[in-house]
Design an enzyme around this catalytic site. Structure first.
Site, short mmCIF file in Angstrom:
data_model
loop_
_atom_site.label_atom_id
_atom_site.label_comp_id
_atom_site.label_asym_id
_atom_site.label_seq_id
_atom_site.Cartn_x
_atom_site.Cartn_y
_atom_site.Cartn_z
N TYR A 199 0.83 -1.20 0.00
CA TYR A 199 0.00 0.00 0.00
C TYR A 199 0.86 1.25 0.00
CZ TYR A 199 -3.49 3.42 1.52
OH TYR A 199 -4.31 4.53 1.61
N ARG B 240 1.24 6.67 -6.92
CA ARG B 240 0.08 7.51 -7.22
C ARG B 240 0.41 8.98 -6.98
NH1 ARG B 240 -5.33 6.29 -3.89
NH2 ARG B 240 -3.83 6.59 -2.20
N TYR C 31 -2.08 13.38 6.41
CA TYR C 31 -1.62 12.39 7.39
C TYR C 31 -0.13 12.59 7.66
CZ TYR C 31 -5.81 9.38 7.26
OH TYR C 31 -7.07 8.86 7.39
N ARG D 266 -12.92 12.45 1.42
CA ARG D 266 -13.81 11.56 2.16
C ARG D 266 -15.11 11.30 1.39
NH1 ARG D 266 -10.39 9.20 5.72
NH2 ARG D 266 -9.12 10.80 6.73
N GLU E 234 -14.19 -1.68 6.51
CA GLU E 234 -14.26 -0.43 5.74
C GLU E 234 -15.56 -0.46 4.94
OE1 GLU E 234 -11.67 1.62 2.17
OE2 GLU E 234 -10.61 0.93 3.97
#
Length: 320
Positions: free
Chosen positions: A118, A125, A178, A191, A304
């Site tokens: 990840y 990305r 983050y 979100r 999730e």
């Protein structure tokens, strides 16, 4: 048909079949029923291929899907795949990315350098976003969860002229802010994203990103599936609630009962019955809800949830 995505026990595609792109995700190894997510349009569709991507567009919306084969270097391969997608968006003229899905095999496996898959994916990305000089606040709703094979599969929807509003949650730190302990490059998503098609006929959607038991930037209730699921549902309630949407000029009065096309990703198979009971009480009995036993992007997250609000629901709530 603008595009089709199969949630199955195998990986396949992307291909162009019967005039539309098709992608099959390896997301079911529990014997559960396979299902296909279909995106439709009332307009004529043109489909094609571009640098390994399969796509279709109708003059207002673009559907595109791709796959990054299994590799020891997901940073470089993810950057290349996302740059190809941005190139296609520019060539066809669909500048507003609305919603992205990423399904990553072995998402929490760690390489020799101590970075998991990840983290590599996020670095690749982010590198593509930086090359395209894409502002963090322009990055839309997204999901990134594990899969059972096939490298990294992804698909997205973009639009030409509709207005896109990205939404954050007051209970959570924006993902792009983050701290470094969550990866060399922060995750890149909003979100939620609100799509307003405007006049003469409005057809608005609200897309909710994959949401988990995170407050601020911290995972909460580690190891406790019941409290993690409850916190996840609370996070979505606040995100789509009228108080938060009003900050973005959206007048909808929404609750969890308005969500549809819900996907619930559960890390441990044994937890699915409990999660199903909790979600059955939270979502409308008319909502389509799928439960998938896959890994989550943090090893300490157990569930999730994502979903969307359709034009019909938004109209009923006063938001369209």
């Amino acid at each position: 048909m603008l595009g089709a995505v199969g949630y199955s026990d195998r990986a396949g595609g992307p291909v162009v079949r019967d005039g539309h792109p098709s992608l099959t995700l390896s997301m079911r190894d529990d014997g559960g029923p396979a299902f296909t997510e279909v995106w439709r349009t009332t307009a004529d569709v043109t489909s094609g291929r571009h640098k390994g991507l399969a796509y279709a567009h109708d003059g207002e919306y673009l559907f595109c899907c791709g796959r990054i084969e299994e590799t020891a270097d997901y940073v470089t391969s993810t950057e290349a795949a996302y740059l190809a997608a941005f190139e296609l968006i520019e060539l066809l003229g669909y500048p507003n990315v609305v919603r992205v899905w990423n399904m990553v095999n072995e998402i929490n496996d760690v390489d020799d350098g101590g970075h998991n898959v990840y983290t590599q994916f996020c670095r690749g990305r982010a590198a593509a976003f930086e090359q395209r000089q894409m502002s963090e606040r322009l990055i839309p709703a997204a999901t990134c969860v594990g899969s059972h094979g096939g490298g990294v599969a992804f698909y997205f929807i973009a639009c030409r002229s509709a207005r896109v509003t990205n939404i954050e949650n007051p209970r959570q730190t924006p993902a792009y802010r983050y701290p470094p302990r969550y990866g060399i490059k922060s995750p890149s998503f909003a979100r939620a994203t609100y799509l307003s098609s405007g006049s003469p006929v409005r057809s608005d959607y609200l897309f909710v990103s994959g949401t988990a038991s995170i407050l601020g930037c911290e995972t909460v209730y580690k190891g406790d599936i019941e409290r993690q699921c409850a916190t996840t549902l609370d996070n979505i309630s606040v995100l789509i609630g009228p108080g938060n949407l009003a900050k973005y000029g959206i007048g909808a009065d929404l609750t969890l009962q308005d969500l549809d096309s819900v996907k619930v990703y559960v890390k441990r198979d044994a937890d699915i019955p409990l999660v199903r009971r909790m979600c059955s009480g939270a979502f409308s009995g008319d909502a389509e809800v799928a439960y998938l036993n896959v890994d989550i992007c943090r090893d300490d997250l157990l569930v999730e949830i994502e979903g969307m609000v359709t034009p019909e629901r938004l109209t009923a709530s006063g938001g369209a």
